[in-house]
Write a protein that holds these residues in place. Structure first.
Motif, mmCIF file in Angstrom:
data_model
loop_
_atom_site.group_PDB
_atom_site.id
_atom_site.type_symbol
_atom_site.label_atom_id
_atom_site.label_comp_id
_atom_site.label_asym_id
_atom_site.label_seq_id
_atom_site.Cartn_x
_atom_site.Cartn_y
_atom_site.Cartn_z
ATOM 1 N N PHE A 44 18.581 88.278 29.059
ATOM 2 C CA PHE A 44 18.140 87.687 28.415
ATOM 3 C C PHE A 44 16.816 87.190 28.251
ATOM 4 C CE2 PHE A 44 23.187 87.140 28.438
ATOM 5 C CZ PHE A 44 22.442 87.267 26.282
ATOM 6 N N TYR A 104 23.486 85.937 23.234
ATOM 7 C CA TYR A 104 21.242 85.569 22.674
ATOM 8 C C TYR A 104 21.165 84.507 22.465
ATOM 9 C CZ TYR A 104 16.945 86.402 21.690
ATOM 10 O OH TYR A 104 15.588 86.882 22.064
ATOM 11 N N PHE A 159 16.324 82.086 24.247
ATOM 12 C CA PHE A 159 15.907 82.532 23.011
ATOM 13 C C PHE A 159 15.303 81.430 22.069
ATOM 14 C CE2 PHE A 159 17.402 81.033 18.890
ATOM 15 C CZ PHE A 159 17.499 82.634 18.361
#
Length: 329
Positions: free
Chosen positions: A227, A246, A252
């Motif tokens: 990620f 995510y 994020f």
């Protein structure tokens, strides 16, 4: 689509603009490699230029060709979990005008042996082979590239029976990449995360989009870095579960301001597309298959359909069956 007699100069050497532009393209970043705890390729930096990647492919071609069974073989297998080794082997085998079949590392040794016998795999590459790879190895001269002959064999998912090995040429892969790059506006200055495995046609599709544009590919070895890298790229191919994870990852909100995600591989929840819109992420819901070298249709920010066929593809319905054809088949 740029064609060249050489695998990688098609990406950075034969662009318009002459020698100065060639040099600039050669120095562009080809790969951002989050190596984690990898013990392979310790001499490589985390940012690898196109010129250095080309040199690594030529070195790998020398290294593999020094193995007697490899030099005599035409059909090569790879089974491993190291992302960069897999990518390098995939490219080097194709650059030598041989064919490669990428195996799922989760396959048992018995299943791998059975598939090698079934398809006539004459040499199987594993990650361990690269334990003694020498950074000073001479780079061999790569042959003129054959775009039309078979280059890859990819096992289907087996949804209609036993998995079958589907054959594609470089031309087939580039034809698929051309349509996807055009729809998703993926260009040289963009980046794509190698988010799917190379034993799956969707993972290979990412590689050919990257190669065709001379863009930047992000590669992570440790799952924990997935990620982190996803938040840094302009484009990604994700299954819905990856997208949902995510949202809640710590990375994020560190993401690039503009991101485009190609969704597929499973039913796509309506709320996923809606939430992506709210977060400023452009999604494309796609439909594809191994036989067509990945994506056939895709639609922007919608559900209930998968859009129109991309460039170079045709689709029709015959007796409630979907029939497809095109340059990527």
């Amino acid at each position: 689509m740029v064609k060249s007699s050489h695998f990688f100069t098609a990406c950075w050497g034969n662009k318009a603009g002459g020698q100065a532009n060639d040099k600039a393209n050669a120095e562009r970043i080809a790969i951002v490699w989050e190596k984690g705890e990898s013990r392979f390729f310790p001499f490589l930096p985390e940012q690898i230029s196109w010129q250095d990647f080309h040199h690594l492919i030529a070195q790998t071609a020398t290294f593999l060709s020094s193995q007697p069974p490899f030099s005599q073989a035409q059909l090569i297998g790879y089974q491993g979990s190291h992302r960069l080794i897999g990518l390098v082997c995939y490219c080097a085998v194709i650059a030598l005008n041989k064919q490669i079949l990428m195996f799922n590392p989760a396959f048992s040794s018995e299943k791998t042996t059975q598939l090698c016998e079934q398809y006539g795999i004459q040499f199987l590459i594993t990650d361990q082979l690269f334990a003694n790879f020498d950074e000073n190895l001479t780079a061999c001269e790569l042959p003129t590239l054959d775009y039309a002959s078979p280059a890859t064999l990819t096992l289907t998912s087996g949804s209609s029976g036993s998995p079958k090995a589907v054959v594609h040429s470089i031309e087939n892969h580039l034809a698929n990449a051309e349509g996807v790059c055009e729809l998703l506006d993926f260009k040289q200055g963009d980046s794509w995360l190698l988010s799917l495995p190379l034993f799956h046609v969707s993972g290979q599709g990412i590689v050919w989009r990257w190669l065709s544009q001379g863009a930047t590919l992000y590669v992570n070895e440790d799952k924990a870095d997935f990620f982190k890298l996803l938040s840094q790229v302009s484009h990604a191919s994700l299954v819905p579960t990856q997208m949902q994870r995510y949202w809640v990852s710590a990375d994020f909100h560190k993401r690039s301001k503009k991101q485009t995600v190609l969704l597929g591989g499973a039913a796509i929840p309506a709320e996923l597309v809606q939430q992506a819109k709210v977060q400023g992420i452009t999604t494309f819901s796609g439909y594809g298959m191994t036989e067509m070298a990945s994506t056939i249709c895709a639609v922007k920010n919608e559900l209930g359909n998968v859009g129109k066929t991309l460039k170079g593809r045709e689709v029709c319905l015959v007796d409630n069956e979907i029939w497809v054809k095109g340059d990527c088949l």
